[in-house]
Design a protein around this motif. Structure first.
Motif, PDB file in Angstrom:
ATOM      1  N   ALA A  24       5.913  -7.226  -7.759  1.00 24.19           N
ATOM      2  CA  ALA A  24       4.787  -7.643  -6.921  1.00 24.19           C
ATOM      3  C   ALA A  24       3.567  -7.929  -7.799  1.00 24.19           C
ATOM      4  O   ALA A  24       2.826  -8.888  -7.552  1.00 24.19           O
ATOM      5  CB  ALA A  24       4.466  -6.579  -5.875  1.00 24.19           C
ATOM      6  N   GLU A  29       0.732 -10.268  -6.306  1.00 23.98           N
ATOM      7  CA  GLU A  29       0.583  -9.676  -4.971  1.00 23.98           C
ATOM      8  C   GLU A  29      -0.022  -8.273  -5.008  1.00 23.98           C
ATOM      9  O   GLU A  29      -0.461  -7.765  -3.982  1.00 23.98           O
ATOM     10  CB  GLU A  29       1.944  -9.608  -4.276  1.00 23.98           C
ATOM     11  N   TYR A  49      -1.383  -4.598   0.004  1.00 23.69           N
ATOM     12  CA  TYR A  49      -0.058  -5.132  -0.306  1.00 23.69           C
ATOM     13  C   TYR A  49       0.949  -4.692   0.754  1.00 23.69           C
ATOM     14  O   TYR A  49       1.729  -5.497   1.261  1.00 23.69           O
ATOM     15  CB  TYR A  49       0.384  -4.683  -1.700  1.00 23.69           C
ATOM     16  N   THR A  53       3.131  -6.924   3.551  1.00 24.03           N
ATOM     17  CA  THR A  53       4.589  -6.911   3.623  1.00 24.03           C
ATOM     18  C   THR A  53       5.073  -6.308   4.939  1.00 24.03           C
ATOM     19  O   THR A  53       6.273  -6.252   5.184  1.00 24.03           O
ATOM     20  CB  THR A  53       5.215  -6.126   2.449  1.00 24.03           C
TER      21      THR A  53
END
Length: 60
Positions: A24, A29, A49, A53
């Motif tokens: 990530a 991200e 994050y 998700t």
């Protein structure tokens, strides 16, 4: 609650593996912060994050 997690603490908090968190980060991200040679992840960044998700973390 801590403001910054060690990677191992972020793994425990998020339920993701180290490799998922590092991937990530490579994709941009998830932001990692360096304190000297130590890698830390800010809780707010990790929460953002996880929200992106669709993963919800229960408050301890």
């Amino acid at each position: 609650m801590k403001r910054f997690f060690k990677v191992s603490e972020a793994v425990e908090y998020s339920g993701h593996s180290r490799s998922v968190l590092y991937e990530a980060h490579k994709r941009g991200e998830l932001i990692f912060t360096k304190f000297g040679g130590a890698t830390r992840i800010e809780k707010a960044d990790l929460d953002a994050y996880l929200d992106a998700t669709g993963i919800k973390v229960e408050a301890a």
